[in-house]
Write an enzyme that holds these catalytic residues in place. Structure first.
Site, PDB file in Angstrom:
ATOM      1  N   ASP A 470       0.844  -1.207   0.006  1.00 26.59           N
ATOM      2  CA  ASP A 470       0.027  -0.049   0.001  1.00 26.59           C
ATOM      3  C   ASP A 470       0.665   1.228  -0.010  1.00 26.59           C
ATOM      4  O   ASP A 470       2.051   1.350   0.343  1.00 26.59           O
ATOM      5  CB  ASP A 470      -1.006  -0.075   1.369  1.00 26.59           C
ATOM      6  CG  ASP A 470      -2.339   0.760   1.126  1.00 26.59           C
ATOM      7  OD1 ASP A 470      -2.278   1.639  -0.092  1.00 26.59           O
ATOM      8  OD2 ASP A 470      -2.944   0.559   1.950  1.00 26.59           O
ATOM      9  N   ASP A 539     -10.430   2.224  -3.540  1.00 27.53           N
ATOM     10  CA  ASP A 539     -11.212   1.544  -2.210  1.00 27.53           C
ATOM     11  C   ASP A 539     -12.802   1.501  -2.340  1.00 27.53           C
ATOM     12  O   ASP A 539     -13.388   1.556  -1.252  1.00 27.53           O
ATOM     13  CB  ASP A 539     -10.960   2.900  -0.997  1.00 27.53           C
ATOM     14  CG  ASP A 539      -9.498   2.402  -0.644  1.00 27.53           C
ATOM     15  OD1 ASP A 539      -8.729   1.438  -0.965  1.00 27.53           O
ATOM     16  OD2 ASP A 539      -8.730   3.203   0.088  1.00 27.53           O
TER      17      ASP A 539
HETATM   18  C1  DGJ Z   1      -5.779   1.708   1.825  1.00 29.87           C
HETATM   19  C2  DGJ Z   1      -6.035   0.738   1.007  1.00 29.87           C
HETATM   20  O1  DGJ Z   1      -6.515   1.058  -0.231  1.00 29.87           O
HETATM   21  C3  DGJ Z   1      -7.432  -0.076   1.606  1.00 29.87           C
HETATM   22  O2  DGJ Z   1      -7.422  -0.954   0.975  1.00 29.87           O
HETATM   23  C4  DGJ Z   1      -6.791  -0.513   3.123  1.00 29.87           C
HETATM   24  O3  DGJ Z   1      -5.546  -1.711   2.855  1.00 29.87           O
HETATM   25  C5  DGJ Z   1      -6.182   0.568   4.036  1.00 29.87           C
HETATM   26  N1  DGJ Z   1      -5.230   1.259   3.043  1.00 29.87           N
HETATM   27  C6  DGJ Z   1      -5.606   0.255   5.105  1.00 29.87           C
HETATM   28  O4  DGJ Z   1      -4.973   1.294   5.854  1.00 29.87           O
END
Ligand code: DGJ
Length: 746
Positions: A470, A539
C-alpha cells in the site's frame, strides 16, 4: 518488422505501420502511423514535393525556403528554432540557452531492445528496435530515439535518451518519452480521471487549437489523471498511449494553427530538472502506443495482450490469480487473532483460496495514527507472532497474504523516532502530514536497504504468498537530506529507488504475488505492473461506482491486473443497498475476492457466495485473461464481455430498473462468428425474498443461436420485472442490477 529504403523507415507491427522520413536537412519527420503498408512508400509520396508556405513563420535557410519548422511533423522537437509548439526536450546548456537542432546522424536496427532503464519491458526476445541518433548542429549534445516492436503485438514502445557531450554541466528541464505529430483531423481526447474512490472515470473532450494537458503532480501516477489516453476521430481511427512510469507524468496535446496535432507523453516537467554532467546521459521512461483503424475496441485489446505478454513477467505471467478474502472492510482496525481466524475459517468454508490480513497487525497500529514503519507483529493481537499465525491459516488449506505500507512512516513510530532524517522534508519546515504519515526518502540507499530488509523479514517469518503493497499519501515538501539529488531530481530518483526495491524483492521472492495499492488506485500504471502483477483498483467497492471505475481501468489494463472485490451492503463508501449477486457480476471481471465479514452473512447470501466462487473458479481463465469488450446500449444499460477461445462470460449491467417500458433486452456477442452456433446460458442466482418475488432461484435460460444472429440481432432475454407482476421468465435485476451469462461456441 523494421524496414528502410533510402531515407524512409517503416516500423511495422502485425497490423500497423509507423513511418519516418529524413529530410536532406537532417530533420526526422513523421510520415504516418496507420494501417500496415504493403511496401515502403517514397518520401515524395507521403511528405510531398512542395510544402505549403507559412506566412510569418521562420524557414530553415535560403536553400530550404519551404521548410518551416512551425509546420514540420517532427519526430522530436526543440525550442527556439522555428517550431513554436510544445517542445519534446528542453535542455539548458553552458550559456543558459535552450535552442537546439536535433538532426539525423545515423541509425541502427537491431534484434532485441535496450532494457537498461530500471522499469523497462523486460523480455527482449523477439523484439526488434530502430534507434535513431540525432545530434545538435553545433554542440555535441545527442539524442537517441528508439522504437521497439514485438512481432505479434500491435504496440510500439518508444523512448528517448539524451547525452551531454559538451564539457560543461547542462540542466535538463524536460524530456518527453515520445512525440507524435499527426494531422489535425477532428481528434477528441479521451482521458481517465478522478480522485480517491472514483478513479479512472472516462472523459472525452474535443481538441481545439492550443495546448491541452493532463498529468500528475502528486508524486505518483495518481488518481487524478491516468497516463492512459486515447485520441479518436469518430471515423474509427484511434491512437492509444500509455507510459511505463509511476511518478509525475504529463500527456500534452498541442494543436497548431497549421493543422498539426502533437502528442507528447513523459515525465511531468513541473518541478523536474536533472543536472547532466559532461558525458552523462538521461533516459526517459518508456512509452507505449497503439493504433486502430476499427475503433477503440481493437486498441484496448492490443494494450491488454501487450500487458499480459510483455509487462507482467515471471511466475505470475499468464497464471490464474487466487480468490482472496481481505480483512480490511470486515474489521478495519478492530480485531484480534481469534476474530481473524474465524473470518478465515468462514472464508475457507465458502471456497476462498487466499486469506489476506490487512492493516493493523504490526507495531502499535491499532488506528492509523501510529505504528507505520514498525514491521513486527503486535503481540497483544498475535501473541505467538506472525509465523505461528500464518501457519494456522495455512493449516486451514488457505494461502496466507499480508498488508504492508513500506514506503511510509507514522510520526508516532519507533522507526521515525530513530530515523527522523529518513523522511522527505524541507529544511526548517515540518512536512505536511497526510493520514498522520510521512514519506520515506527512497532516493537514499540506506532507506532502500531498510525497506528490502523489512519486507523480506515479514515474508520470511510469515511465509506469505502474497503482499498487498500500500502507499497512502501524495508527495509534498520535496527535498532530500541524504541523496545527491536536488529537489528537481528527487521525485524521479524516488521512483528509480522504488523500482530498485521492487525489482530486488521480485527477484528474491519470484513466486510471491505482490498486489500494488495506493489508497486504492492512486498508482495504477504500467511501471508498477512490471513488478506487481495486480493492483487494487479502488477503495470504492460500491457496485455502481465500480462499473465506471472498472470499465475506465479496463480501457487500458487487462482484467488479470485489476483487483476487484465484493463487499458489504449497504456499501461502506456509498451506503447503497444491492444484491450480492449483482456485486459479484461486476467484481468478477478482475482479480477477484471478497472484502466483508463473510461469517456475518445470511445463510442465503452464504449460499450465493459459495455459488459465485464456484462459478468464478470454473471461468477464471476466461474472466482474467479473456478479450474484454463493452457495449453501451443506453445510458442505463451496458454489457461487458470476456472471451477466451470458445467461451464468453457476459454481464448485463443496468443502472436503474425502469418501470413499464415494454422493453425486451437482448444479449448480443460482438465477436460472434458467422457460420458458428452458440449456446447462451444465464447464471442461476438466488432471488431474495425482499425483492417482492417469491424467493428461490432465477429462471432457467438457455438458447442456441447462430453467430450471425447473436452478433447482429442478439438473443431476447425475457422481460424484466417492470411493475405488472411476475409471469414465467420474468427477470429480476432491480436498481444497479447485473447478471452473468455464459456463451459457448457449440
Ligand atoms: C488503503 C487501502 O486502499 C485499503 O484497501 C486498506 O488497505 C487501507 N489502506 C488500510 O490502511
Amino acid at each position: 518488422m523494421i524496414e528502410q529504403k533510402e531515407n524512409v523507415f517503416v516500423i511495422s507491427t502485425e497490423n500497423t505501420s509507423y513511418m519516418i522520413g529524413i529530410l536532406d536537412t537532417g530533420h526526422p519527420v513523421h510520415l504516418g502511423y496507420g494501417p500496415l503498408v504493403d511496401s515502403v512508400p517514397s518520401m515524395e509520396t507521403l511528405y510531398g514535393r512542395v510544402r505549403p508556405n507559412i506566412g510569418t513563420a521562420a524557414y530553415w535557410d535560403e536553400e530550404h525556403r519551404d521548410i518551416f519548422p512551425a509546420n514540420l511533423p517532427l519526430e522530436y522537437s526543440t525550442p527556439w528554432r522555428g517550431d513554436n509548439s510544445e517542445p519534446a526536450v528542453i535542455v539548458e546548456y553552458g550559456n543558459g540557452c535552450t535552442a537546439l537542432d536535433l538532426l539525423y546522424r545515423g541509425h541502427r536496427i537491431y534484434r532485441g531492445k535496450d532494457t537498461s532503464f530500471p522499469a523497462s519491458v523486460p523480455d527482449s526476445e523477439g523484439a526488434e528496435t530502430l534507434e535513431l541518433e540525432l545530434s545538435d548542429s553545433v554542440l555535441p549534445i545527442s539524442l537517441y530515439l528508439s522504437y521497439t516492436v514485438f512481432p505479434s503485438s500491435d504496440v510500439i514502445i518508444r523512448s528517448a535518451r539524451i547525452v551531454n557531450g559538451t564539457d560543461e554541466a547542462a540542466l535538463l528541464r524536460s524530456i518527453a518519452s515520445m512525440q507524435l505529430d499527426i494531422p489535425s483531423d477532428g481528434w477528441e481526447l479521451v482521458t481517465f480521471d478522478g480522485a480517491w474512490a472514483r478513479e479512472r472515470y472516462e472523459h472525452r473532450r474535443p481538441l481545439l487549437p492550443g495546448v491541452t494537458a493532463v498529468g500528475s503532480r502528486l508524486g505518483c501516477s495518481g488518481n487524478e489523471h491516468n497516463p492512459l489516453i486515447y485520441l479518436e476521430n469518430g471515423r474509427g481511427e484511434v491512437y492509444g498511449f500509455n507510459l511505463i512510469y509511476s511518478g509525475c507524468h504529463r500527456e500534452c496535446i498541442d494543436v497548431s494553427p497549421f493543422g498539426r496535432t502533437r502528442v507528447l507523453t513523459g515525465i511531468n516537467p513541473y518541478g523536474f530538472s536533472w543536472r547532466l554532467m559532461p558525458g552523462e546521459s538521461f533516459s526517459a521512461p518508456e512509452a507505449v502506443m497503439t493504433y486502430s483503424r476499427s475503433g477503440r475496441e481493437k486498441a484496448v485489446l492490443s494494450f491488454h495482450s501487450f500487458i499480459n505478454d510483455h509487462i507482467v513477467s515471471g511466475y505470475w505471467k499468464g497464471r490464474e490469480r487466487p480468490v482472496l478474502l481481505n480483512s480490511w472492510e470486515a474489521s478495519y482496525f478492530s480485531f484480534d487473532e481469534e476474530r481473524v481466524l474465524s473470518l478465515a475459517e468462514a472464508g475457507k468454508e465458502l471456497g476462498i483460496e487466499l486469506f489476506v490480513l490487512d492493516d493493523g497487525w504490526f507495531g502499535k497500529r491499532t488506528d492509523d495514527t501510529k505504528g507505520l514503519g514498525d514491521w513486527y507483529p503486535n503481540r497483544d493481537r498475535f501473541p505467538c507472532g506472525m509465523g505461528k499465525f500464518a501457519e494456522k491459516i495455512r493449516s486451514m488449506g488457505l494461502m496466507f497474504g499480508i498488508w504492508m505500507e513500506p514506503e511510509m512512516v507514522n510520526f508516532d513510530s519507533d522507526l521515525y523516532r530513530s530515523h527522523p532524517d529518513w523522511v522527505i522534508a524541507l529544511p526548517g519546515r515540518k512536512p505536511l502530514p497526510c493520514r498522520h504519515q510521512y514519506i520515506l526518502d527512497l532516493s537514499r540507499q540506506e532507506v532502500r536497504e531498510y525497506i528490502i530488509d523489512a519486507v523480506s523479514s515479514v515474508i520470511d517469518e510469515s511465509g506469505a504468498a502474497y503482499i498487498k503493497w500500500d502507499m497512502n499519501r501524495t508527495f509534498t515538501d520535496l527535498f532530500s537530506y541524504g541523496s545527491m539529488g536536488t529537489a528537481g531530481e528527487l521525485m524521479h530518483r524516488y521512483i528509480l529507488g522504488l523500482y530498485e526495491v521492487m525489482g530486488r524483492l521480485k527477484e528474491r521472492y519470484p513466486k510471491v504475488l505482490f498486489e500494488g495499492c495506493a489508497s486504492g488506485g492512486n498508482r495504477y500504471d504500467l511501471g508498477m505492473l512490471l513488478f506487481m502483477p495486480q493492483i487494487w483498483a479502488s477503495d470504492n467497492t460500491d457496485l455502481h461506482d465500480r462499473v465506471m471505475i472498472e470499465e475506465g481501468t479496463l480501457m487500458g489494463y487487462p482484467q488479470s491486473t485489476m483487483g476487484a472485490h465484493v463487499s458489504a451492503s449497504p456499501g461502506h463508501q456509498s451506503l447503497r443497498v444491492s444484491r450480492i449477486d449483482s456485486r459479484f457480476s461486476v467484481a468478477a471481471f478482475g482479480a477477484f475476492g471478497y472484502e466483508l465479514d463473510v461469517s456475518a452473512l445470511s445463510d442465503d447470501d452464504k449460499e450465493s457466495v459459495r455459488d459465485e466462487i464456484a462459478f468464478y473458479k470454473k471461468y477464471r481463465k476466461v474472466l482474467q485473461f479473456g478479450e474484454f469488450r463493452v457495449e453501451h446500449v443506453s445510458p442505463n444499460q451496458r454489457f461487458w464481455y470476456s472471451t477466451l477461445g470458445k467461451t464468453t462470460v457476459a454481464a448485463e449491467i443496468q443502472t436503474l430498473n425502469e418501470v413499464h417500458t415494454g422493453r425486451l433486452d437482448r444479449l448480443r456477442l460482438p465477436c460472434a462468428a458467422d457460420g458458428k452456433m452458440y449456446r447462451v446460458t444465464a447464471r442461476k442466482e438466488r432471488i431474495p425474498e425482499s425483492s417482492g418475488a417469491a424467493g428461490g432461484m432465477t429462471e432457467d435460460f438457455s438458447i442456441e443461436v447462430s453467430g450471425m444472429v447473436l452478433r447482429e440481432y442478439g438473443a431476447a432475454l425475457g422481460p424484466q420485472f417492470t411493475g405488472n407482476g411476475f409471469a414465467e421468465g420474468t427477470r429480476i435485476l432491480g436498481d444497479f442490477g447485473s447478471r452473468l451469462y455464459v456463451i459457448e461456441e457449440v
